[in-house]
Design an enzyme around this catalytic site. Structure first.
Site, PDB file in Angstrom:
ATOM      1  N   HIS A 195      48.669  47.949  38.620  1.00  0.00           N
ATOM      2  CA  HIS A 195      48.343  47.805  37.204  1.00  0.00           C
ATOM      3  C   HIS A 195      47.396  48.906  36.783  1.00  0.00           C
ATOM      4  CE1 HIS A 195      45.365  45.487  39.512  1.00  0.00           C
ATOM      5  NE2 HIS A 195      44.501  45.837  38.565  1.00  0.00           N
ATOM      6  N   HIS A 250      44.417  49.823  33.860  1.00  0.00           N
ATOM      7  CA  HIS A 250      43.494  49.311  32.848  1.00  0.00           C
ATOM      8  C   HIS A 250      43.431  50.294  31.682  1.00  0.00           C
ATOM      9  CE1 HIS A 250      41.351  46.441  35.647  1.00  0.00           C
ATOM     10  NE2 HIS A 250      41.849  47.284  36.550  1.00  0.00           N
TER      11      HIS A 250
HETATM   12  P1  AMP Z   1      41.691  45.196  39.654  1.00  0.00           P
HETATM   13  O1  AMP Z   1      40.331  44.949  40.194  1.00  0.00           O
HETATM   14  O2  AMP Z   1      41.960  46.600  39.243  1.00  0.00           O
HETATM   15  O3  AMP Z   1      42.714  44.627  40.591  1.00  0.00           O
HETATM   16  O4  AMP Z   1      41.739  44.414  38.283  1.00  0.00           O
HETATM   17  C1  AMP Z   1      42.280  43.161  38.095  1.00  0.00           C
HETATM   18  C2  AMP Z   1      41.996  42.815  36.653  1.00  0.00           C
HETATM   19  O5  AMP Z   1      42.781  41.687  36.324  1.00  0.00           O
HETATM   20  C3  AMP Z   1      40.537  42.471  36.345  1.00  0.00           C
HETATM   21  O6  AMP Z   1      40.074  43.298  35.291  1.00  0.00           O
HETATM   22  C4  AMP Z   1      40.601  41.001  35.941  1.00  0.00           C
HETATM   23  O7  AMP Z   1      39.692  40.702  34.917  1.00  0.00           O
HETATM   24  C5  AMP Z   1      42.037  40.860  35.479  1.00  0.00           C
HETATM   25  N1  AMP Z   1      42.621  39.546  35.610  1.00  0.00           N
HETATM   26  C6  AMP Z   1      42.555  38.693  36.660  1.00  0.00           C
HETATM   27  N2  AMP Z   1      43.297  37.598  36.430  1.00  0.00           N
HETATM   28  C7  AMP Z   1      43.858  37.760  35.211  1.00  0.00           C
HETATM   29  C8  AMP Z   1      44.737  36.985  34.395  1.00  0.00           C
HETATM   30  N3  AMP Z   1      45.181  35.791  34.803  1.00  0.00           N
HETATM   31  N4  AMP Z   1      45.113  37.470  33.186  1.00  0.00           N
HETATM   32  C9  AMP Z   1      44.657  38.665  32.766  1.00  0.00           C
HETATM   33  N5  AMP Z   1      43.833  39.457  33.482  1.00  0.00           N
HETATM   34  C10 AMP Z   1      43.426  39.014  34.678  1.00  0.00           C
END
Ligand code: AMP
Length: 143
Positions: A102, A104
């Protein structure tokens, strides 16, 4: 690292858990981050599975980054931002917490620092309001 199809983004893509969706096409899904580091923080995920960028099929990058660019422009316009931070982590040691590739997208304002990564769950009404602003900006892009 082996891809686990029970990760939270895989469940969101399959529609098994909800998200605040911004747009979707054959290749990607874009939705709001529930623990935003800034107002308007959103995520783009490819529908094809990989744990991160390093094990992804390079074919996913073109539609993924086209979507990132589209969302970058929409968030910049929706929040009248001075800049846009694009962030992507690979591996727990690098800060990754969800093991489905993913990206950001975070609209930024001069002098406003990012909040903690995966820090505090945002009020759903604020997430919905910010999503509406981004969806409106996306609709404007389409003319
Ligand atoms: P990463 O640390 O790059 O893997 O980021 C994961 C991101 O996903 C974080 O910014 C979380 O806040 C976000 N996140 C986790 N669970 C969910 C969810 N159910 N819906 C939307 N965002 C999420």
């Amino acid at each position: 690292m082996v891809y686990d199809d029970q990760n939270i983004f895989a469940k969101i893509i399959r529609g098994q858990i909800p998200c605040e969706k911004l747009f979707e096409n054959e290749y990607v899904l874009a939705f709001m981050d529930i623990m935003p580091q800034v107002d308007g923080h959103c995520l783009v995920v490819p529908k094809r599975t990989s744990t991160g960028l390093l094990d992804a099929d390079p074919d996913v990058f073109s539609p993924l980054f086209a979507a990132v660019q589209r969302l970058g422009k929409a968030t910049q316009s929706a929040f009248d931002a001075d800049g846009v931070t694009i962030m992507q982590f690979n591996g727990a040691a690098a800060g990754q917490t969800v093991f489905h590739l993913h990206v950001h997208v975070m609209p930024r304002h001069s002098g406003v620092p990012l909040k903690t990564h995966s820090g505090t769950m945002e009020d759903i009404e604020i997430i919905k309001k910010n999503a509406d602003l981004i969806r409106k900006a996306l609709a404007m892009q389409e003319g």
